[in-house]
Design an enzyme around this catalytic site. Structure first.
Site, PDB file in Angstrom:
ATOM      1  N   GLU A   1      45.847  47.383  31.903  1.00 23.36           N
ATOM      2  CA  GLU A   1      44.743  47.432  30.925  1.00 23.36           C
ATOM      3  C   GLU A   1      45.295  47.513  29.502  1.00 23.36           C
ATOM      4  O   GLU A   1      44.800  46.851  28.585  1.00 23.36           O
ATOM      5  CB  GLU A   1      43.839  48.631  31.230  1.00 23.36           C
TER       6      GLU A   1
ATOM      7  N   GLU B   1      43.741  50.544  41.416  1.00 28.72           N
ATOM      8  CA  GLU B   1      42.883  51.734  41.428  1.00 28.72           C
ATOM      9  C   GLU B   1      42.111  51.930  42.729  1.00 28.72           C
ATOM     10  O   GLU B   1      41.883  53.052  43.152  1.00 28.72           O
ATOM     11  CB  GLU B   1      41.879  51.681  40.257  1.00 28.72           C
TER      12      GLU B   1
END
Ligand code: NAI
Length: 707
Positions: A109, A129
């Site tokens: 990210e 995740e």
């Protein structure tokens, strides 16, 4: 500048280095450090472009997982990375992210908020995740589809698998693969793009696809996730978030992502998966076998017996590059064992798991034998002959004579006492249990059974070896069935009682599958072979307490030759593809046998099925803990997740009980005690912890009792 982030400036180009070993996690201090550096660069007219790189062996391997726990327990508010990422993206000087090692989770990210990404050829990127029951929480679901397209973003956010640099380049996640020195290559790249218009990921729309295409891809992914990741919520949340990227503005998409992320973070599933993540590391810690305990190098091994388990175990070692001497009693048995190994490898090649070249190399590592002649060279022996004490003792006497001093003598027994086996050797300190699970070359669990005299060096060696073999080693004490099978007994007993009280075979199995188990308890029996338990029960019948209820049907099925899948009939009937079909004959037989045994028939609810099977597991687990045959509750959890198909998102049986609340579990067990008698006697530890409002996770007994 924070000491976790360094800023240096060369001619025109500034370099930001993250220095938070070992993996440059985005722990507190790192985002602040990056923000300060970006602020400095933005306002410094001498800087034309910047490179952001990770110090040490990797870029940013992800968020600091401990922080998630702090956030859910209220110890930390968990600052969002979004403002930092927007700050980077808004910087008026182009920022080039230079990736080596891994850019996972928050790392990717962060990288996507840069204006460009370059990577060394061995780098990997990914959004893992979901493996923790989460979704990307810092615009990963919004920026990734803008770089890689909707389909690939969906795949990456739902399966969590890493993507190698070459593919990431092809997909548009990175802009250049750098051969040679990454920093030098990144600086050269920064010089090339300095002064050009700055691309901002969040403003890009060209890869977002048409509404029609996206809807089709999203619907297909949802359907496949529901099947392949049955019961998991995070992958579905990730799909919702990526869908938002296709329909809403970047800012609105980020809001949707934030809401979904928070829901996931506070979900039981995520807490359970984070428990599993730390649990897998925790089980390696053995209080009285410290990290610096010397280990024996295992350069070659011998396996005795090339049946179901011995053959699989030989493959496990060969796959790890360790030469194996494989001994059998006679040529036909040896030929049969080797043929099975070849067949297994051939199907791995067919399925694309291994290349033919890899398989040829592994097969060349396996040397067949009909004697103990060359056993003197082996650093370790794993015995996997038939389950019977007399035979095992004979084999261990032979091994004691044939093996060099210091060689580890391991038994793969699933029920027999390691101490008894060790007692016939002159070196009980070298004897240990290594309990592999079937199929040994696939199942990840390895129970390492500590005998009374097993040395610490042998335990340390086996624990380390389990990693090398790609297994997860869990140390257990020497009780009947060790940890996993000891608990599995009561679990399967209840499943059998349920059908004997009137539940349908398929109803019991599907109740447990619905709970999340990979397979129902009766179907599992058919897979493993009903005759295995039948033989064990016959051997231990003398230990059964008179007057205590025992299942009746499974032994009867075995008497009829219905051993399960191997005879194409057990609890189910099997077609030639080994697909299970409900068998009306079994239903009729059950009716007859239970009438003879005088067992009243009734309607049984799904919740009773689940409670009885699971609480039988939990109650036995509590006894194991208290008796000191497992070090911690989490050890039991890890055993169940890796050896018995317990759903990871429920954290394991002990974690599940903690989540239900031990008081609730205890009350229900007391109810079952009243209804079904002494088999349901609550474990003393369960009672004590329920009354004290404690959790199994808090259990911390003085170590070294039995394990
Ligand atoms: P199996 O019956 O498939 O194989 C046993 C093999 O040992 C046979 O090929 C036999 O010829 C050979 N053998 C017997 N005496 C021997 C000797 N003196 N020297 C060399 N080879 C000899 O049995 P399986 O299922 O592989 O079980 C082996 C052990 O693993 C048992 O202790 C069993 O309890 C344990 N185990 C079995 C599991 C399973 O799912 N089958 C799971 C975990 C453990």
């Amino acid at each position: 500048m924070s000491n976790l982030v360094r800023l240096s400036k060369g001619k025109d180009i500034a370099i930001i280095t993250i220095d938070n070993p070992p993996v440059n996690a985005l722990s507190p201090g790192v985002p602040e450090g990056i923000a300060n550096a970006i602020g400095d660069i933005d306002s410094d007219p001498s800087v034309k472009a910047a490179v952001l790189i990770g110090g040490g062996r990797t870029f940013v391997a992800g968020a600091d997982i401990k922080e998630f726990g702090k956030m859910t327990s209220g110890k930390s508010r968990g600052a969002s990375l979004l403002p930092l990422l927007l700050g980077i993206e808004n910087c008026r000087k182009p920022v080039v992210m230079a990736i080596h090692g891994a850019a996972f989770g928050g790392g990717l990210e962060l990288a996507m908020a840069g204006h460009y990404r370059v990577a060394s050829s061995d780098a990997q990127v990914g959004q893992p995740e979901v493996k923790l029951g989460l979704i990307p929480g810092a615009a990963g679901t919004q920026r990734l589809p803008r770089l890689a397209g909707v389909a690939k973003a969906l795949a990456m956010c739902t399966d969590g698998k890493p993507v190698a640099a070459a593919e990431a380049f092809r997909l548009g996640i990175i802009d250049r693969v750098i051969e040679g020195d990454l920093l030098a290559g990144a600086v050269a790249f920064a010089c090339e793009i300095a002064g050009k218009p700055i691309p901002r990921t969040r403003e890009r729309v060209e890869k977002l696809g048409t509404a029609e295409d996206d809807a089709a891809i999203i619907a297909a992914t949802r359907e496949s996730v529901r099947k392949k990741q049955r019961g998991l919520k995070a992958p579905l949340a990730a799909i919702d978030a990526v869908e938002a990227a296709t329909k809403l503005s970047f800012e609105e998409g980020c809001e949707v992502e934030r809401r979904l992320f928070t829901e996931c973070l506070f979900s039981d599933q995520s807490k359970a998966l984070i428990h599993v993540f730390f649990g897998e590391r925790e089980v390696a810690k053995i209080p009285d076998v410290p990290k610096d305990t010397p280990v024996n190098p295992i350069r070659s091994i011998a396996v005795v017996g090339s049946g179901t388990m011995g053959g699989g175990i030989a493959m496990v070692f060969a796959n790890a590059g360790i030469p194996v001497l494989l001994k059998e009693v006679d040529q036909p048995a040896l030929d049969q064992g080797l043929a099975k190994i070849r067949k297994n490898y051939a199907s791995s090649v067919q399925r694309g798991r291994f290349t033919q070249e890899f398989v040829d190399q592994r097969l060349a590592l396996i040397t067949p034998s009909l004697s103990y002649d060359n056993f003197g060279n082996a650093d370790m022996v794993v015995e996997a002959v038939f389950e019977g004490m007399a035979l095992k003792k004979q084999v261990f006497q032979d091994l004691d004579r044939a093996c060099k001093p210091g060689a580890i003598l391991a038994s793969n027994t699933s029920t027999l006492s390691i101490d008894h086996i060790a007692s016939v050797t002159s070196r009980p300190e070298s004897v240990v249990g290594t309990h592999f699970f079937s199929p040994a070359n696939i199942m990840r669990l390895l129970e390492i059974v500590r005998g009374k005299k097993t040395s610490k060096e042998v335990i340390a060696t086996c624990m380390q070896l389990s990693k090398k073999l790609g297994k997860i080693g869990v140390l257990v004490g020497n009780c009947r069935g060790f940890v996993g099978n000891r608990m599995f007994g009561p679990y399967r007993r209840e499943a059998q009682f349920l059908v004997e009280e009137g539940a349908e075979v398929e109803a019991v199995d599907s109740a447990l599958v619905e709970f999340g188990m990979a397979m129902g308890p009766l179907a599992t029996g058919d897979l493993a072979g009903l005759d295995v338990g039948w033989r064990i029960r016959k051997e231990y019948r003398h230990l059964e307490k008179p007057g205590v209820r025992q299942p009746v049907a499974e032994d009867r099925l075995c008497e009829m030759g219905r051993f399960g899948q191997k005879t194409l009939a057990g609890w189910y009937r099997y077609d030639d593809q080994r697909r299970a079909v409900p068998d009306p004959e079994v239903t009729a037989l059950l009716r007859k046998w239970t009438a003879e045994a005088g067992i009243p028939q009734r309607r049984i609810s799904t919740s009773e099925m689940v409670d009885r099977c699971l609480y039988a597991l939990v109650n036995e687990g509590a006894r194991i803990l208290e008796e000191g045959y497992a070090l911690r509750a989490v050890d039991i959890d890890i055993i169940y997740l890796n050896g018995y198909g317990f759903p990871a998102y429920r954290g394991g049986p002990m974690w599940y009980a903690d989540a239900v609340g031990l008081k609730n579990v205890y009350d229900r067990v007391c109810e079952l005690r009243q209804q079904h008698g002494e088999l349901w006697e609550p474990a003393p530890l369960l009672k004590r912890f329920a009354e004290a409002n404690q959790t199994f996770a808090e259990f911390n007994k003085e170590q070294g009792v039995n394990v």
